[in-house]
Design a protein around this motif. Structure first.
Motif, PDB file in Angstrom:
ATOM      1  N   ARG A 214       0.801  -1.229   0.000  1.00 39.06           N
ATOM      2  CA  ARG A 214       0.000   0.000   0.000  1.00 39.06           C
ATOM      3  C   ARG A 214       0.834   1.280   0.000  1.00 39.06           C
ATOM      4  NH1 ARG A 214      -5.953   0.172   0.641  1.00 39.06           N
ATOM      5  NH2 ARG A 214      -6.595  -2.003   0.737  1.00 39.06           N
ATOM      6  N   ILE A 215       2.062   1.191   0.497  1.00 37.29           N
ATOM      7  CA  ILE A 215       2.837   2.420   0.675  1.00 37.29           C
ATOM      8  C   ILE A 215       4.190   2.373  -0.040  1.00 37.29           C
ATOM      9  CG2 ILE A 215       3.834   4.049   2.320  1.00 37.29           C
ATOM     10  CD1 ILE A 215       0.838   3.870   2.655  1.00 37.29           C
ATOM     11  N   THR A 216       5.078   1.518   0.407  1.00 35.45           N
ATOM     12  CA  THR A 216       6.461   1.618  -0.067  1.00 35.45           C
ATOM     13  C   THR A 216       6.621   1.247  -1.545  1.00 35.45           C
ATOM     14  OG1 THR A 216       6.976  -0.624   0.744  1.00 35.45           O
ATOM     15  CG2 THR A 216       7.403   1.231   2.231  1.00 35.45           C
ATOM     16  N   GLU A 217       5.945   0.190  -1.986  1.00 36.80           N
ATOM     17  CA  GLU A 217       6.079  -0.196  -3.391  1.00 36.80           C
ATOM     18  C   GLU A 217       5.436   0.816  -4.338  1.00 36.80           C
ATOM     19  OE1 GLU A 217       4.299  -3.858  -5.722  1.00 36.80           O
ATOM     20  OE2 GLU A 217       6.028  -4.498  -4.529  1.00 36.80           O
ATOM     21  N   PRO A 218       4.184   1.241  -4.110  1.00 35.85           N
ATOM     22  CA  PRO A 218       3.593   2.240  -5.018  1.00 35.85           C
ATOM     23  C   PRO A 218       4.370   3.552  -5.068  1.00 35.85           C
ATOM     24  CG  PRO A 218       1.889   1.223  -3.671  1.00 35.85           C
ATOM     25  CD  PRO A 218       3.204   0.757  -3.121  1.00 35.85           C
ATOM     26  N   LEU A 219       4.993   3.950  -3.939  1.00 29.15           N
ATOM     27  CA  LEU A 219       5.709   5.230  -3.900  1.00 29.15           C
ATOM     28  C   LEU A 219       7.185   5.092  -4.270  1.00 29.15           C
ATOM     29  CD1 LEU A 219       4.234   6.902  -0.676  1.00 29.15           C
ATOM     30  CD2 LEU A 219       3.603   7.307  -3.067  1.00 29.15           C
ATOM     31  N   GLY A 220       7.635   3.877  -4.559  1.00 31.10           N
ATOM     32  CA  GLY A 220       9.031   3.687  -4.927  1.00 31.10           C
ATOM     33  C   GLY A 220       9.988   3.919  -3.779  1.00 31.10           C
ATOM     34  N   MET A 221       9.558   3.586  -2.554  1.00 30.38           N
ATOM     35  CA  MET A 221      10.401   3.758  -1.368  1.00 30.38           C
ATOM     36  C   MET A 221      11.287   2.519  -1.205  1.00 30.38           C
ATOM     37  SD  MET A 221       7.405   5.367   1.079  1.00 30.38           S
ATOM     38  CE  MET A 221       8.409   5.437   2.581  1.00 30.38           C
ATOM     39  N   GLU A 222      12.353   2.452  -1.981  1.00 32.24           N
ATOM     40  CA  GLU A 222      13.158   1.244  -2.080  1.00 32.24           C
ATOM     41  C   GLU A 222      14.019   0.972  -0.856  1.00 32.24           C
ATOM     42  OE1 GLU A 222      15.333   1.447  -5.704  1.00 32.24           O
ATOM     43  OE2 GLU A 222      13.556   1.197  -6.974  1.00 32.24           O
ATOM     44  N   ASP A 223      14.224   1.969  -0.017  1.00 29.19           N
ATOM     45  CA  ASP A 223      15.054   1.787   1.174  1.00 29.19           C
ATOM     46  C   ASP A 223      14.235   1.801   2.454  1.00 29.19           C
ATOM     47  OD1 ASP A 223      17.925   1.512   0.519  1.00 29.19           O
ATOM     48  OD2 ASP A 223      17.567   3.353  -0.595  1.00 29.19           O
ATOM     49  N   SER A 224      12.981   1.429   2.377  1.00 27.43           N
ATOM     50  CA  SER A 224      12.085   1.483   3.535  1.00 27.43           C
ATOM     51  C   SER A 224      11.469   0.114   3.799  1.00 27.43           C
ATOM     52  CB  SER A 224      10.978   2.518   3.301  1.00 27.43           C
ATOM     53  OG  SER A 224      11.528   3.795   3.068  1.00 27.43           O
ATOM     54  N   PHE A 225      11.524  -0.308   5.065  1.00 32.19           N
ATOM     55  CA  PHE A 225      10.948  -1.599   5.437  1.00 32.19           C
ATOM     56  C   PHE A 225      10.701  -1.628   6.936  1.00 32.19           C
ATOM     57  CE2 PHE A 225      15.539  -1.957   5.562  1.00 32.19           C
ATOM     58  CZ  PHE A 225      15.810  -2.623   6.745  1.00 32.19           C
ATOM     59  N   LEU A 226       9.888  -2.573   7.376  1.00 29.64           N
ATOM     60  CA  LEU A 226       9.579  -2.752   8.790  1.00 29.64           C
ATOM     61  C   LEU A 226      10.630  -3.663   9.414  1.00 29.64           C
ATOM     62  CD1 LEU A 226       7.339  -2.031  10.909  1.00 29.64           C
ATOM     63  CD2 LEU A 226       6.343  -4.274  10.399  1.00 29.64           C
ATOM     64  N   ALA A 227      11.333  -3.161  10.430  1.00 30.00           N
ATOM     65  CA  ALA A 227      12.414  -3.929  11.045  1.00 30.00           C
ATOM     66  C   ALA A 227      11.872  -5.135  11.813  1.00 30.00           C
ATOM     67  CB  ALA A 227      13.218  -3.040  11.978  1.00 30.00           C
ATOM     68  N   THR A 228      12.529  -6.260  11.649  1.00 31.91           N
ATOM     69  CA  THR A 228      12.169  -7.456  12.417  1.00 31.91           C
ATOM     70  C   THR A 228      13.314  -7.883  13.338  1.00 31.91           C
ATOM     71  OG1 THR A 228      12.954  -8.860  10.599  1.00 31.91           O
ATOM     72  CG2 THR A 228      10.605  -8.297  10.636  1.00 31.91           C
ATOM     73  N   SER A 229      14.444  -7.159  13.281  1.00 32.00           N
ATOM     74  CA  SER A 229      15.592  -7.444  14.144  1.00 32.00           C
ATOM     75  C   SER A 229      16.516  -6.237  14.107  1.00 32.00           C
ATOM     76  CB  SER A 229      16.338  -8.694  13.658  1.00 32.00           C
ATOM     77  OG  SER A 229      17.063  -8.399  12.475  1.00 32.00           O
ATOM     78  N   ALA A 230      17.673  -6.360  14.772  1.00 34.12           N
ATOM     79  CA  ALA A 230      18.669  -5.282  14.740  1.00 34.12           C
ATOM     80  C   ALA A 230      19.793  -5.607  13.769  1.00 34.12           C
ATOM     81  CB  ALA A 230      19.241  -5.058  16.137  1.00 34.12           C
ATOM     82  N   ASP A 231      19.593  -6.557  12.878  1.00 33.95           N
ATOM     83  CA  ASP A 231      20.618  -6.930  11.908  1.00 33.95           C
ATOM     84  C   ASP A 231      20.383  -6.137  10.629  1.00 33.95           C
ATOM     85  OD1 ASP A 231      22.411  -8.074  10.197  1.00 33.95           O
ATOM     86  OD2 ASP A 231      21.923 -10.143  10.725  1.00 33.95           O
ATOM     87  N   VAL A 303      12.327   1.374   9.101  1.00 36.25           N
ATOM     88  CA  VAL A 303      13.644   1.836   8.668  1.00 36.25           C
ATOM     89  C   VAL A 303      13.429   2.519   7.322  1.00 36.25           C
ATOM     90  CG1 VAL A 303      15.943   1.121   7.912  1.00 36.25           C
ATOM     91  CG2 VAL A 303      14.870   0.011   9.883  1.00 36.25           C
ATOM     92  N   SER A 304      14.039   3.681   7.133  1.00 33.42           N
ATOM     93  CA  SER A 304      13.814   4.435   5.902  1.00 33.42           C
ATOM     94  C   SER A 304      15.004   5.343   5.651  1.00 33.42           C
ATOM     95  CB  SER A 304      12.511   5.235   6.017  1.00 33.42           C
ATOM     96  OG  SER A 304      12.132   5.795   4.771  1.00 33.42           O
ATOM     97  N   THR A 305      14.868   6.241   4.710  1.00 32.00           N
ATOM     98  CA  THR A 305      15.851   7.285   4.458  1.00 32.00           C
ATOM     99  C   THR A 305      15.131   8.627   4.477  1.00 32.00           C
ATOM    100  OG1 THR A 305      15.532   7.285   2.051  1.00 32.00           O
ATOM    101  CG2 THR A 305      17.187   5.762   2.940  1.00 32.00           C
ATOM    102  N   ALA A 306      15.885   9.696   4.562  1.00 26.57           N
ATOM    103  CA  ALA A 306      15.267  11.025   4.553  1.00 26.57           C
ATOM    104  C   ALA A 306      14.431  11.211   3.288  1.00 26.57           C
ATOM    105  CB  ALA A 306      16.346  12.102   4.652  1.00 26.57           C
ATOM    106  N   GLN A 307      14.983  10.858   2.153  1.00 22.73           N
ATOM    107  CA  GLN A 307      14.265  11.055   0.892  1.00 22.73           C
ATOM    108  C   GLN A 307      13.018  10.189   0.817  1.00 22.73           C
ATOM    109  OE1 GLN A 307      16.579  10.382  -2.652  1.00 22.73           O
ATOM    110  NE2 GLN A 307      14.932  10.998  -4.023  1.00 22.73           N
ATOM    111  N   ASP A 308      13.149   8.916   1.184  1.00 24.90           N
ATOM    112  CA  ASP A 308      11.991   8.022   1.143  1.00 24.90           C
ATOM    113  C   ASP A 308      10.864   8.547   2.026  1.00 24.90           C
ATOM    114  OD1 ASP A 308      12.897   6.157  -0.665  1.00 24.90           O
ATOM    115  OD2 ASP A 308      12.928   4.471   0.738  1.00 24.90           O
TER     116      ASP A 308
END
Length: 423
Positions: A214-231, A303-308
């Protein structure tokens, strides 16, 4: 409990020799090269005064964003910070979660007037009659699990434990002092843990999948994801199915136990040895990058970037992600002076010296952020800082605030505060 209260307050909101890192990127805003250079100097001053690592990105809507990455010289031994680095944006995640909820409201799968008990029967003690709207604007009557002795060891990294949202809701107390649902604004991560569960139940889809589809793929947010660990290894991210570009992740730092106790001495007396765990670094600092943030999930796990993130926030405020009715609801605020203005449905209204902005703040061990846009959604600003408690020190807080104010004013097309006639 006093320690937990102090730490909890700092983590839910952050609006309060040598030169390292890069200067302004080649792109320039319409402000002026002089303003851009001053912003870079303020970023370096903030880094040297306690912010340690700073990413500032100002998009004035003219297609030429200013991107600045500065760091304290000693941190270069760990990494060289860049403006496109990935970063834990913490509670900015709440705006994204709220957007997903309001999309379901628009599709009539969830109602803002639905009770917690309807969706999560028997799971949220003391807030059964609270509504989805109350969860979104923090008027549910729930306190925060951050303030509990059960959770504090995980918050500081002293205990490695994977918490489920259900477990966190089970240890969540009521507001102190007690309040009926809908009565009082009180910021709580538990509200958004509950909202994440409601989203998954209403859609039959995991939160991570919803975010991607719904969000990251349609907007092209390639460096954004939901963290599941600290790795943060790029290979690990790929194995988890995260579509990232392999850019590096910012290292986060906090004061060691002794310095943390000194910073918080006016608020609480910390027991000897209580503090964040991690490898020791220079200037009485520890690296908190390995503290697991997955507990924050729908409340702060992105986890994301300023631009994303600026791309997401401008798309939201300009009307790309929600119908007009839901956008109006999102921007209907309750008083929240501690946030600098008001709180809507997962969205802060912050009244700055240069005008009103919309967005959110974020804080996790080693990371703090402020990301805003103007009312039109055409202009945006992000200031990401690689410490949280490090900028609670008075001098560090002053330098960080000066940077955020200058960047926000530049985004709004106004002079930096000290450049104004009254400054």
């Amino acid at each position: 409990m006093a320690l937990a209260t102090c730490m909890g307050a700092a983590l839910v909101s952050c609006s309060d020799a040598g030169s390292g890192g890069a200067g302004p990127a080649a792109g320039r805003s319409s402000a002026s090269p002089t303003a851009d250079a001053r912003l870079a100097r303020l970023a370096q001053q903030a880094a040297d005064t306690g912010s340690l690592g700073v990413i500032a990105r100002v998009d004035s809507g003219d297609g030429k964003p200013v991107e600045i990455a500065q760091q304290a010289a000693w941190t270069e031994a760990d990494y060289r910070i860049a403006a496109d680095d990935r970063f834990r944006v913490g509670s900015n995640t709440k705006t994204l979660t709220a957007t997903l909820v309001l999309q379901q409201v628009a599709e009539k799968k969830i109602s803002l007037d639905d009770t917690v008990e309807k969706w999560l029967p028997g799971l949220v003690e003391g807030a059964e009659d609270a509504t989805v709207r109350m969860l979104l604007n923090h008027t549910s009557g729930l306190g925060d699990f951050l303030l509990t002795p059960e959770f504090l060891p995980s918050l500081t990294g002293q205990e490695k434990r994977t918490w489920t949202p259900q477990e966190l809701l089970a240890i969540t107390p009521g507001q102190d002092p007690p309040a009926e649902p809908g009565e009082t604004y009180s910021y709580s991560n538990a509200n958004y843990e509950a909202l994440g569960l409601i989203l998954e139940k209403a859609t039959g889809t995991s939160l991570a999948e919803l975010i991607e589809k719904r969000i990251t793929e349609p907007l092209g947010m390639e460096d954004s994801f939901l963290a599941t660990s600290a790795d943060w290894d790029a290979e690990t991210a790929e194995e988890a199915g995260d579509e990232t570009t392999g850019t590096q992740h910012v290292s986060g730092y906090e004061p060691n136990a002794e310095r943390l106790r000194a910073i918080l001495s006016g608020t609480v007396d910390l027991p000897e040895g209580v503090g964040f765990t991690g490898p020791e670094r220079s200037e009485d600092t520890v690296d908190t990058s390995a503290v697991d943030p997955s507990w924050s999930w729908a409340a702060g796990g992105m986890v994301s970037t300023a631009q994303d993130w600026q791309r997401f926030l401008t798309a939201l405020i300009s009307g790309e992600l929600l119908p007009e009715g839901q956008m109006k609801q999102m921007r209907t605020t309750v008083d929240a002076p501690e946030e600098g203005g008001g709180y809507g449905l997962g969205l802060m209204r912050v009244d700055t010296s240069c005008g009103t902005v919309w967005g959110h703040t974020g804080g996790l061990p080693g990371y703090s952020s402020e990301i805003y846009t103007d009312a039109s959604g055409r202009h945006s600003v992000a200031v990401l800082t690689s410490t949280n408690f490090g900028i609670k020190d008075e001098k560090a807080a002053t330098a960080n605030k000066a940077l955020v104010e200058a960047a926000t004013c530049q985004m709004l097309g106004k002079p930096h505060p000290s450049q104004s006639p009254a400054g």
